[in-house]
Design an enzyme around this catalytic site. Structure first.
Site, short mmCIF file in Angstrom:
data_model
loop_
_atom_site.label_atom_id
_atom_site.label_comp_id
_atom_site.label_asym_id
_atom_site.label_seq_id
_atom_site.Cartn_x
_atom_site.Cartn_y
_atom_site.Cartn_z
N TYR A 1 0.85 -1.19 0.00
CA TYR A 1 0.00 0.00 0.00
C TYR A 1 0.89 1.25 0.00
CZ TYR A 1 -3.07 3.70 1.65
OH TYR A 1 -3.75 4.88 1.76
N GLU B 1 -3.54 7.53 -3.92
CA GLU B 1 -3.36 6.23 -3.28
C GLU B 1 -3.15 5.15 -4.33
OE1 GLU B 1 -6.07 5.28 0.41
OE2 GLU B 1 -6.84 4.24 -1.35
#
Ligand code: GDP
Ligand code: MN
Length: 383
Positions: A101, A189
């Site tokens: 992530y 993101e």
């Protein structure tokens, strides 16, 4: 402004981040055609302004073109978190060795963009944040210097021990920061950033939120706006030139100026009420704006009373009064309206309102108390 995954990926590509190719399909047949063009396994992905699509069944692997068609037929029209899917992204599938992530978000507390990275990326990142927060590395960037090479390398080493992987990740992290700044984003993101079976690091999902106030300098990003995916009230407000944010209270507020709108909401709270919205009709007072504002406020079924708080400067009170009168002619407003106007052309405004059966106050405290009481009375079902 929210943009879709395929749009965010386009921005990331422009900044040199390795992203698999992909195209949009609005019908199962288009998805089938794209899958045939790419050949091999593909992924069919719902494009909606919501995360967690994978868990909701909105991301499907397809072994061949027929499977891609079936997946698209299944996903198109699906509802994810209240949003209907009207398009899918078709993209060649990759072999995934590991999922990480990488995200940047504007942190208002530190007034800096903050990176969050985790080797435990993928669909369970929210759970990791709760159950294992130490698995997430945070780093606040000093915007004066930007993200320095040793800093992006440091973040990359939080993800991979292998120097080759870390070098690739460091380039992606640094390019993500550039994309975030260039696009005027408040969030960027990549989840997951993956390592494929050949040891290449790739971004296979992307999400970006763009600061509305930065859009004026980027018409190419403004053009990405998906008006179908927007909240109807916020869309109407934007088109009418109003700043509107829906909240969950019952006092509908119509105010000129962001500062006064904030102060009005504070005072509503202070007197025990709860604002239904933030609404700033802006500086120039066109009666049409007031009509649009009342249409938006009355469309919110939670609203029990409407409160006007106008401090006339450039905004002329008589224009606002005319707008209120005009609106009550055009739309059937069953809710009590309480009005405070003071400043430019206040006397004219009060005359206009009185001639049309309204009373106007000049004291802010009083009007807010009254607005809160009216909302409470209406909520109690009293006559
Ligand atoms: P999200 O659930 O909305 O975040 O959608 P993602 O794009 O992140 O996809 C969810 C999950 O689907 C990913 O974490 C992967 O595990 C899986 N996935 C997505 N694309 C691929 C792919 O190309 N190959 C494989 N094997 N899995 C994929
Ligand atoms: Mn994802």
């Amino acid at each position: 402004m929210n943009i879709h995954e395929y749009q965010a990926k386009e921005i990331l590509r422009q900044h040199g981040i390795p992203v698999p190719p992909g195209e949009i399909a609005r019908t199962p047949e288009e998805a089938e055609r794209l899958a045939r063009e790419y050949g091999g396994m593909t992924v069919v992905k719902a494009q909606v302004h919501a995360g967690g699509r994978g868990k909701a069944g909105g991301v499907k692997l397809a072994a061949d073109p027929a499977a891609a068609r079936d997946a698209a037929a299944n996903i198109l029209g699906m509802e994810i978190k209240g949003l209907t899917v009207d398009r899918v992204l078709v993209t060649p599938a990759v072999e995934i060795r590991s999922e990480a992530y990488v995200g940047i978000v504007l942190d208002r507390a530190s007034q800096r963009p903050v990176f969050m990275v985790s080797a435990e990326g993928g669909v369970d990142i929210e759970e990791v944040a709760v159950t294992n927060p130490d698995a997430i590395t945070r780093f606040a960037v000093d915007p004066r210097y930007g993200l320095l090479p040793h800093q992006s390398m440091g973040l990359a080493f939080a993800l991979y021990d292998d120097i080759e992987l870390a070098r690739q990740a460091s380039r992606i992290i640094s390019a993500l920061y550039d994309a975030y700044v260039a696009a005027g984003a408040t969030l960027a993101e990549v989840n997951p950033m993956i390592v494929d079976d050949t040891g290449v690091v790739l971004a296979i999902d992307a999400k970006m939120n763009i600061d509305d106030n930065a859009l004026f300098r980027m018409p190419e990003i403004e053009a990405m706006r998906d008006t179908e995916a927007e909240d109807p009230a916020e869309k109407k407000a934007r088109e009418a030139g109003l700043s509107y944010i829906q909240l969950d209270g019952d006092v509908g507020c119509c105010v000129n100026g962001a500062g006064l709108a904030m102060a009005t909401m504070d005072l509503v709270k202070y007197y025990g009420g709860s604002p239904a919205n933030f609404l700033d009709i802006g500086g120039s007072s066109n009666p049409d704006k007031v009509v649009a504002a009342l249409e938006i406020i009355t469309a919110d079924s939670n609203v029990k009373a409407i409160l006007f708080n106008i401090f006339g400067g450039i905004t002329r009170c008589d224009d606002v009064a005319n707008g209120i009168v005009e609106a009550t002619k055009r739309i059937d407003i069953a809710l009590p309206i309480t009005i405070r106007l003071t400043g430019t052309n206040e006397r004219e405004a009060i005359e206009i309102l009185q001639a049309n059966g309204f009373t106007a106050m000049t004291d802010m405290d009083e009007v807010v108390k009254r607005g809160v009481a009216l909302a409470a009375g209406a909520a109690g079902g009293g006559a």
